[in-house]
Write a protein that holds these residues in place. Sequence first.
Motif, PDB file in Angstrom:
ATOM      1  N   ASP A 195       0.852  -1.186   0.000  1.00  0.00           N
ATOM      2  CA  ASP A 195       0.000   0.000   0.000  1.00  0.00           C
ATOM      3  C   ASP A 195       0.889   1.238   0.000  1.00  0.00           C
ATOM      4  OD1 ASP A 195      -2.436  -1.380   0.068  1.00  0.00           O
ATOM      5  OD2 ASP A 195      -2.303  -1.637   2.237  1.00  0.00           O
ATOM      6  N   THR A 196       0.766   2.064  -1.006  1.00  0.00           N
ATOM      7  CA  THR A 196       1.574   3.281  -1.115  1.00  0.00           C
ATOM      8  C   THR A 196       0.665   4.484  -1.300  1.00  0.00           C
ATOM      9  OG1 THR A 196       1.784   3.278  -3.538  1.00  0.00           O
ATOM     10  CG2 THR A 196       3.307   1.868  -2.297  1.00  0.00           C
ATOM     11  N   TYR A 197       1.267   5.687  -1.248  1.00  0.00           N
ATOM     12  CA  TYR A 197       0.483   6.909  -1.452  1.00  0.00           C
ATOM     13  C   TYR A 197      -0.115   6.947  -2.860  1.00  0.00           C
ATOM     14  CZ  TYR A 197       2.558   8.634   2.862  1.00  0.00           C
ATOM     15  OH  TYR A 197       2.933   8.787   4.172  1.00  0.00           O
ATOM     16  N   ASN A 253       3.587  -1.927   5.379  1.00  0.00           N
ATOM     17  CA  ASN A 253       2.651  -1.648   4.286  1.00  0.00           C
ATOM     18  C   ASN A 253       2.609  -2.772   3.260  1.00  0.00           C
ATOM     19  OD1 ASN A 253       5.257  -1.117   3.284  1.00  0.00           O
ATOM     20  ND2 ASN A 253       4.456   0.324   1.764  1.00  0.00           N
TER      21      ASN A 253
END
Length: 217
Positions: free
Chosen positions: A16-18, A62
């Motif tokens: 999960d990243t920006y 993440n």
Amino acid sequence: MKNKVLDVNDLHVSFDTYAGEVQAVRGVTFQLHEGEVLAIVGESGCGKSVTAHSVLQLLPRNGSIAGGSIDYRPTPQECLRLTSLDRRDRRLRAIRGADIAMVFQDPMSSLNPVYTIGDQILENLREHEKGLSRREARERVIELLGSLGIPSPEKRMKEYPHQFSGGMKQRVMIAIAMVCRPRLLIADEPTTALDVTIQAQILALMKQLQAQQGTSI
């Protein structure tokens, strides 16, 4: 036919990243048998390290295993699905460093500068083999360091990481991984930070340990 130790089937790992979800591993499948050496080869950034770290659920916060399965077989009759365990599960903690050990890429950042080499190796041994006496544990560490080509092991185990060269630090990392005599050793590009001559020595050393102890790599 040798017994299967590790079975990775259709593994998917996401982060999960920006910018949204990033699929780092897509559909990786392989098996590893007793005493076998298996290489996962690919260009930089293709997911080799992520795949290796997924076996022991050592992914960043993440990161998550989004699909597939990883099965570890402690014995031919047993099968433990590692992907079904929580990262803090006691069974997973018991396996890490004892049954399955890992040698990381960079020994410079993996060793603690404020503890002696001997203490860092003994920490793993004390965690997983509590029945060993101090003398037995110390003797095993000395014997292992000697077998890894570290001269005067009884003296050098009292020294600190900054007193070792890059090649010797990587030998210490292998000692930390091998001190509990694991069935499976995961080597995450263990020679990346070393020069060509030392790389060849480390690979030959790992092959020697594999032959002596029957470890799968």
